[in-house]
Design a protein around this motif. Structure first.
Motif, PDB file in Angstrom:
ATOM      1  N   TYR A 132       0.851  -1.271   0.066  1.00 22.01           N
ATOM      2  CA  TYR A 132      -0.112   0.082   0.064  1.00 22.01           C
ATOM      3  C   TYR A 132       0.929   1.217  -0.081  1.00 22.01           C
ATOM      4  N   ASN A 133       0.639   2.261  -0.885  1.00 23.75           N
ATOM      5  CA  ASN A 133       1.286   3.383  -1.145  1.00 23.75           C
ATOM      6  C   ASN A 133       0.506   4.450  -1.097  1.00 23.75           C
ATOM      7  N   LEU A 134       0.907   5.577  -0.317  1.00 25.46           N
ATOM      8  CA  LEU A 134       0.268   6.831  -0.115  1.00 25.46           C
ATOM      9  C   LEU A 134       1.163   7.977  -0.574  1.00 25.46           C
ATOM     10  N   SER A 135       0.974   8.588  -1.609  1.00 25.01           N
ATOM     11  CA  SER A 135       1.828   9.753  -2.068  1.00 25.01           C
ATOM     12  C   SER A 135       1.503  11.001  -1.581  1.00 25.01           C
ATOM     13  N   ILE A 136       1.940  11.446  -0.567  1.00 25.78           N
ATOM     14  CA  ILE A 136       1.430  12.914  -0.131  1.00 25.78           C
ATOM     15  C   ILE A 136       1.386  14.041  -1.051  1.00 25.78           C
ATOM     16  N   ASP A 137       2.306  13.990  -1.790  1.00 23.86           N
ATOM     17  CA  ASP A 137       2.269  15.059  -2.966  1.00 23.86           C
ATOM     18  C   ASP A 137       1.109  15.146  -3.808  1.00 23.86           C
ATOM     19  N   ASP A 138       0.776  13.810  -4.296  1.00 26.70           N
ATOM     20  CA  ASP A 138      -0.404  13.639  -5.293  1.00 26.70           C
ATOM     21  C   ASP A 138      -1.624  13.937  -4.444  1.00 26.70           C
ATOM     22  N   LEU A 139      -1.775  13.582  -2.921  1.00 31.01           N
ATOM     23  CA  LEU A 139      -2.921  13.684  -2.106  1.00 31.01           C
ATOM     24  C   LEU A 139      -3.105  15.253  -2.082  1.00 31.01           C
ATOM     25  N   LEU A 140      -1.967  16.014  -1.867  1.00 31.87           N
ATOM     26  CA  LEU A 140      -2.210  17.457  -1.674  1.00 31.87           C
ATOM     27  C   LEU A 140      -2.728  18.200  -2.882  1.00 31.87           C
ATOM     28  N   LYS A 141      -2.003  17.819  -4.085  1.00 27.51           N
ATOM     29  CA  LYS A 141      -2.415  18.213  -5.340  1.00 27.51           C
ATOM     30  C   LYS A 141      -3.858  18.088  -5.775  1.00 27.51           C
ATOM     31  N   THR A 142      -4.461  16.766  -5.539  1.00 29.18           N
ATOM     32  CA  THR A 142      -5.739  16.368  -5.802  1.00 29.18           C
ATOM     33  C   THR A 142      -6.682  17.136  -4.895  1.00 29.18           C
ATOM     34  N   ILE A 143      -6.485  17.304  -3.614  1.00 28.38           N
ATOM     35  CA  ILE A 143      -7.201  18.119  -2.664  1.00 28.38           C
ATOM     36  C   ILE A 143      -7.276  19.466  -3.221  1.00 28.38           C
ATOM     37  N   LYS A 144      -6.293  20.223  -3.556  1.00 28.21           N
ATOM     38  CA  LYS A 144      -5.801  21.458  -3.956  1.00 28.21           C
ATOM     39  C   LYS A 144      -6.996  21.762  -5.169  1.00 28.21           C
ATOM     40  N   ARG A 145      -6.843  20.713  -6.270  1.00 29.68           N
ATOM     41  CA  ARG A 145      -7.361  20.946  -7.323  1.00 29.68           C
ATOM     42  C   ARG A 145      -8.884  20.781  -7.186  1.00 29.68           C
ATOM     43  N   LYS A 146      -9.280  19.945  -6.416  1.00 25.84           N
ATOM     44  CA  LYS A 146     -10.821  19.911  -6.066  1.00 25.84           C
ATOM     45  C   LYS A 146     -11.182  21.066  -5.143  1.00 25.84           C
ATOM     46  N   ARG A 147     -10.602  21.696  -4.313  1.00 28.16           N
ATOM     47  CA  ARG A 147     -10.982  22.896  -3.810  1.00 28.16           C
ATOM     48  C   ARG A 147     -10.887  23.978  -4.633  1.00 28.16           C
ATOM     49  N   ASP A 148     -10.184  24.221  -5.492  1.00 29.37           N
ATOM     50  CA  ASP A 148     -10.156  25.050  -6.386  1.00 29.37           C
ATOM     51  C   ASP A 148     -11.262  25.087  -7.481  1.00 29.37           C
ATOM     52  N   GLU A 149     -11.683  23.792  -7.891  1.00 28.73           N
ATOM     53  CA  GLU A 149     -12.916  23.672  -8.632  1.00 28.73           C
ATOM     54  C   GLU A 149     -14.082  24.045  -8.165  1.00 28.73           C
ATOM     55  N   LYS A 150     -14.311  23.771  -6.709  1.00 26.53           N
ATOM     56  CA  LYS A 150     -15.334  24.054  -5.974  1.00 26.53           C
ATOM     57  C   LYS A 150     -15.704  25.660  -5.578  1.00 26.53           C
ATOM     58  N   ASN A 151     -14.448  26.333  -5.602  1.00 30.61           N
ATOM     59  CA  ASN A 151     -14.427  27.851  -5.451  1.00 30.61           C
ATOM     60  C   ASN A 151     -14.392  28.430  -6.792  1.00 30.61           C
ATOM     61  N   GLY A 152     -14.596  27.870  -8.015  1.00 37.97           N
ATOM     62  CA  GLY A 152     -14.803  28.156  -9.398  1.00 37.97           C
ATOM     63  C   GLY A 152     -13.355  28.353 -10.046  1.00 37.97           C
ATOM     64  N   ILE A 153     -12.399  28.144  -9.369  1.00 35.69           N
ATOM     65  CA  ILE A 153     -11.042  28.492  -9.760  1.00 35.69           C
ATOM     66  C   ILE A 153     -10.712  27.380 -11.041  1.00 35.69           C
ATOM     67  N   GLU A 154     -10.547  27.608 -12.106  1.00 34.59           N
ATOM     68  CA  GLU A 154     -10.180  26.542 -13.344  1.00 34.59           C
ATOM     69  C   GLU A 154      -8.826  25.983 -12.914  1.00 34.59           C
ATOM     70  N   HIS A 155      -8.374  24.851 -12.934  1.00 36.01           N
ATOM     71  CA  HIS A 155      -7.456  24.181 -13.030  1.00 36.01           C
ATOM     72  C   HIS A 155      -6.630  24.281 -14.406  1.00 36.01           C
ATOM     73  N   ILE A 156      -5.209  24.714 -14.242  1.00 37.42           N
ATOM     74  CA  ILE A 156      -4.474  24.588 -15.517  1.00 37.42           C
ATOM     75  C   ILE A 156      -3.371  23.909 -15.309  1.00 37.42           C
ATOM     76  N   SER A 157      -3.032  22.881 -16.293  1.00 39.27           N
ATOM     77  CA  SER A 157      -1.871  22.132 -16.054  1.00 39.27           C
ATOM     78  C   SER A 157      -0.675  22.921 -16.578  1.00 39.27           C
ATOM     79  N   LYS A 158       0.551  22.254 -16.323  1.00 43.06           N
ATOM     80  CA  LYS A 158       1.812  22.867 -16.266  1.00 43.06           C
ATOM     81  C   LYS A 158       2.021  23.171 -17.894  1.00 43.06           C
ATOM     82  N   LYS A 159       1.523  22.215 -18.891  1.00 45.94           N
ATOM     83  CA  LYS A 159       1.552  22.149 -20.246  1.00 45.94           C
ATOM     84  C   LYS A 159       0.632  23.457 -20.565  1.00 45.94           C
ATOM     85  N   GLN A 160      -0.625  23.539 -20.135  1.00 48.36           N
ATOM     86  CA  GLN A 160      -1.177  24.547 -20.603  1.00 48.36           C
ATOM     87  C   GLN A 160      -0.635  26.063 -20.072  1.00 48.36           C
ATOM     88  N   LYS A 161      -0.112  26.059 -18.888  1.00 49.65           N
ATOM     89  CA  LYS A 161       0.616  27.295 -18.521  1.00 49.65           C
ATOM     90  C   LYS A 161       1.700  27.648 -19.416  1.00 49.65           C
TER      91      LYS A 161
END
Length: 141
Positions: free
Chosen positions: A91-120
């Motif tokens: 069993y593995n837990l990536s803290i980095d991926d966990l925090l990124k996913t939580i931040k992305r979901k929080r931003d989507e909930k607040n109406g902030i569009e997620h932009i990937s590094k490639k899009q940036k």
């Protein structure tokens, strides 16, 4: 410690080859692992001790979690050992991926569009190009 007469120092080297299955959350891996005994008075400074062969599959879950099944075969210098085939679970837990996913979901909930590094990168290039065009227009005046 009952099996050893004196402490043993080992050098362990492991190389993993992993294949991410396309359009899937699964990945396969193989990993040979070699152990060398160090500084034994009876043997040369670096002598072969054990070889271990690992193989398995990992499956990615949500929020940076992953589970895996695998096995390893231990090719021991001393063949009296009975547990040479060992099945493993992981069993593995990536803290980095966990925090990124939580931040992305929080931003989507607040109406902030997620932009990937490639899009940036694309946006930066586009803005830089537009800025250069405006500067050349100003220079021509």
């Amino acid at each position: 410690m009952q099996y050893y007469k004196k402490p043993t120092q080992l050098l362990r080297e492991k190389v993993t080859l992993e294949y991410n299955v396309p359009k899937s959350k699964a990945s396969l891996y193989v990993a040979p692992e070699i152990f060398f005994k160090i500084g034994d008075k009876d043997l040369p400074f670096l002598s072969y001790n054990t070889m271990r062969y690992n193989a398995g599959i990992d499956y990615k879950l949500n929020y940076g979690n992953s589970i895996g099944l695998g096995f390893f075969y231990e090719d021991v210098y001393n063949p009296k050992k009975t547990d040479r085939f060992v099945f493993t679970t992981k069993y593995n837990l990536s803290i980095d991926d966990l925090l990124k996913t939580i931040k992305r979901k929080r931003d989507e909930k607040n109406g902030i569009e997620h932009i990937s590094k490639k899009q940036k990168k694309k946006l930066k290039k586009k803005l830089k190009k537009e800025l250069e065009e405006k500067e050349t227009q100003l220079d021509s005046l």
